[in-house]
Design an enzyme around this catalytic site. Sequence first.
Site, mmCIF file in Angstrom:
data_model
loop_
_atom_site.group_PDB
_atom_site.id
_atom_site.type_symbol
_atom_site.label_atom_id
_atom_site.label_comp_id
_atom_site.label_asym_id
_atom_site.label_seq_id
_atom_site.Cartn_x
_atom_site.Cartn_y
_atom_site.Cartn_z
ATOM 1 N N ASP A 12 -10.359 1.911 2.168
ATOM 2 C CA ASP A 12 -10.438 1.130 3.408
ATOM 3 C C ASP A 12 -11.297 1.821 4.471
ATOM 4 O OD1 ASP A 12 -8.860 -1.042 2.613
ATOM 5 O OD2 ASP A 12 -7.006 -0.020 3.162
ATOM 6 N N LYS B 105 0.826 -1.220 0.000
ATOM 7 C CA LYS B 105 0.000 0.000 0.000
ATOM 8 C C LYS B 105 0.859 1.267 0.000
ATOM 9 C CE LYS B 105 -4.031 -2.180 2.068
ATOM 10 N NZ LYS B 105 -5.092 -2.139 3.084
#
Length: 273
Positions: free
Chosen positions: A103, A66
Amino acid sequence: MADRYAVFGNPVAHSKSPQIHAAFADQTGQSLRYTTVEAPEDDFAGAWQRFVQDGGRGANVTVPFKGDAFALSDTLSHRAQRAGAVNTLIMGGNGRTYGDNTDGIGLARDLAHHEVTLKGKRVLMVGAGGAVRGVLAPLLAESPRELMIANRTAAKAVALAEAFADAGQVSGGGLEDIDGAFDVVINGSSASLSGDMPPLPDGLFAAGASAYDMMYGAEPTVFLRWAEARGARTIDGLGMLVEQAAESFFLWRSVRPDTTAVRASLRQALADG
Ligand code: ATR
């Protein structure tokens, strides 16, 4: 040929994302192919480049990439900037890579799905790593009365709280600084991965409190078992996984899938092993 998407990770073979996106595509009548890409740990950028050359249009990004995805994005959404991480890549028509992070909205939507409200509530977040940083802004946007970040390494929680001080009522400290009862307790630490229980105090849950673990598994995590034994309502992170995927799908395809049936089939598959 169908548009290509993938989840990049390492390891990634057990990712549920292909299953989730295939179900979304089916449901919405979108023609796409979604696979896994196990990128080399030291060359995420090369793997992404090859994927794009082969016609890749977008990707989900999971552990440990990420941060790499954040670094290679030509343009970042505001929420990706705040998260300091990218879990969704979009290849623009202009050849530029756009990075976003779904997220946090995934967690917020899953809490809403379970009718857990944060507005005016005392909320405890356990952990202060990348996963927690990724979800803080959307949680604070729900206006909790107080959000305490408590971490094994107190200094990391303090630093994170300082970084998000402009977004709401947030404080940071060590696990030993946890004080009083909370309406919502979220385990955002990776302790569940190794089957560990962070040392949390008794009396943590207010009446009617909810306990949420950002991890999930076929069996309840040790944190959720601990919470259930103390009277809290328990929720695992499977719904968050589906909701973050739905938001990524929306970014790519401009169609919002219905997550209810996909949640149910995923839960069933998990139970069946
Ligand atoms: P992630 O991307 O999952 O957030 P990370 O950035 O490595 O991974 O962060 C892991 C988090 O889980 C940290 O907050 C870590 O605490 P430390 O900062 O003290 O390392 C927390 N964590 C991991 N194992 C834990 C355990 N057994 N008990 C309590 N906290 C734990």
